[in-house]
Design an enzyme around this catalytic site. Structure first.
Site, short mmCIF file in Angstrom:
data_model
loop_
_atom_site.label_atom_id
_atom_site.label_comp_id
_atom_site.label_asym_id
_atom_site.label_seq_id
_atom_site.Cartn_x
_atom_site.Cartn_y
_atom_site.Cartn_z
N GLU A 123 0.83 -1.20 0.00
CA GLU A 123 0.00 0.00 0.00
C GLU A 123 0.87 1.26 0.00
OE1 GLU A 123 -3.50 2.09 2.72
OE2 GLU A 123 -2.94 0.01 3.09
N GLY A 124 1.88 1.27 0.87
CA GLY A 124 2.77 2.41 0.93
C GLY A 124 3.57 2.58 -0.35
#
Length: 441
Positions: free
Chosen positions: A183-184
């Protein structure tokens, strides 16, 4: 011994049939070994606005569902494809609905209605002739990560049922729970793609901060060998995009998103609805009493009786909750950072940035904002935003724990060049390339 002429003819025909059968079977097998329905470009022709010459442009669509903890969003990307060049984002269509998928944990069938509503947006946006070659994907984040495994699986299966009937390019593994690090990394790709830092130019990359409801992420390009050597192995990742390799520091802190952190500061326990449902906190106004729903649990929340100043009492609560849960990253002091989601929303609440256009804030703005809001609450103000003191205090402590000094500036933006600054664009890139190379996402 001589073969009769008729027998020879029959033998020749038989061999020919066997040969042709083998060739057909071999050809069919070779067709099956190629991934089905690889994404295809659509080529449009138009007149150049100044020269009047007819030019051709190739486009590829991709559809990414973001199943977050507080809502589900659809991003429909239209990419302009150029030979031997990085794709360009020609257009994005965005819609959002509430609540998030996790709200249907006990009634999963009801989750289909919202998914269908958003799919209709995609069907209105993507030309019908391209549906079968447009990848359809869903990534769930912290909301589903925090659910018991069986409930999360059932919800994802309901999404797969809807997607399988959509006529878009879909594979079962296109629907999944996204790892926090991915996600990051995907959000980092998005922001740096939009500012032009991934296209082989001299534009330096920027770091990314995201504060969701259930988790928070930090990602930046590694520049110091000491950081690589001293960071846990799962904080360091690398990938290649547009023929350039990138080494990243990326970590997701599950349970430190704003809503989960709020629950922890109030004294609740994530994932235990049978725990205490009346919560008393010094981070609320002394005379406040109300209800707050989180992860399908309705809590009664109250402020403590007047005593010590609210800000100081709340600060101690937050510092105790977050103690030793976050790793400092020395490099963050020396590079530009963009911050998203609740960082943005709370800056809007404070009047630090325009809700539509964003802006720039310092870490000290959150600190001073927390003090001001908390003090106003003790004087009987800000009743319409009972959690603002807690939220701002938490954000200011979180940033300092990550090693951002008070004078550090952060850029806040919901959109860059009319594109949403979420992880969805970066994740869509990855999936489309995976579809092209392997036939899976």
């Amino acid at each position: 011994m001589r073969f009769p002429k008729l027998a020879f003819i029959f033998m020749f025909v038989g061999c020919l049939v066997v040969y042709l059968t083998y060739v057909k079977r071999h050809y069919d097998d070779s067709k099956l070994s190629v991934p089905e329905q690889l994404p295809q470009y659509r080529t449009d022709t138009r007149k150049h606005p100044t020269s009047g010459q007819v030019v051709s442009e190739s486009f590829q669509y991709g559809i990414m569902f973001d199943a977050g903890s507080t809502g589900t969003r659809i991003h429909i990307f239209k990419f302009q494809m150029e030979p031997n060049e990085a794709p360009k984002l020609a257009h994005e269509t965005f819609r959002a609905i509430k609540p998030g998928l996790s709200a249907y944990a006990d009634e999963p069938e009801k989750s289909k209605e919202g998914i269908l509503e958003l799919l209709n947006v995609a069907k209105d946006t993507v030309p019908e002739v391209l549906w079968s070659s447009t990848p359809l994907m869903l990534r769930a984040t912290a909301g589903l990560r925090l659910l018991p495994g069986e409930k999360a699986t059932i919800l994802l299966d309901k999404v797969r049922e809807v997607f399988s009937e959509s006529l878009f390019l879909y594979k079962p593994d296109s629907v999944s729970i996204m790892d926090g690090t991915d996600e990051g990394m995907s959000a980092w790709i998005t922001i740096n793609f939009l500012i032009g830092a991934l296209h082989g130019t001299e534009t330096p990359t920027v770091g990314m901060l995201d504060l969701g409801g259930g988790s928070t992420q930090i990602t930046f390009a590694l520049q110091d060998e000491i950081t690589i050597q001293t960071s846990p192995i799962d904080y360091v990742t690398s990938f290649q995009m547009f023929n350039i390799s990138h080494a990243l520091y990326s970590h997701s802190y599950l349970g430190l998103g704003l809503m989960s952190a709020r629950l922890a500061v109030l004294g609740g326990i994530e994932g235990q609805p049978s725990g205490p449902q009346e919560l008393v906190s010094p981070c609320l106004a002394p005379d406040y009493s109300g209800q707050w729903e989180h992860a399908e649990v309705l809590y009664t929340v109250k402020g403590q009786k007047p005593g010590e100043p609210i800000y100081e009492s709340c600060l101690r609560k937050v510092e105790k909750m977050i103690y030793k849960q976050v790793r400092k990253a020395e490099e963050v002091k020396n590079m530009d950072f963009y911050a998203f989601s609740y960082y943005y929303d709370r800056a809007v609440d404070l009047g630090l940035i325009d809700e539509r256009t964003g802006g720039t804030v310092r870490v000290s703005d959150y600190i001073e904002g927390a003090k001001k809001v908390c003090n106003n609450m003790s004087a009987g103000g800000i009743k319409e935003s009972p959690f603002l003191c807690l939220d701002l205090t938490y954000i200011s402590v979180l940033l300092q724990e990550l090693d951002f000094p008070p004078d550090k500036e952060l850029k806040l933006a919901r959109q860059i060049n009319n594109a949403e600054t979420s992880w969805a664009l970066g994740a869509a890139f990855h999936c489309i390339e995976s579809f092209r190379k392997h036939g899976t996402c």
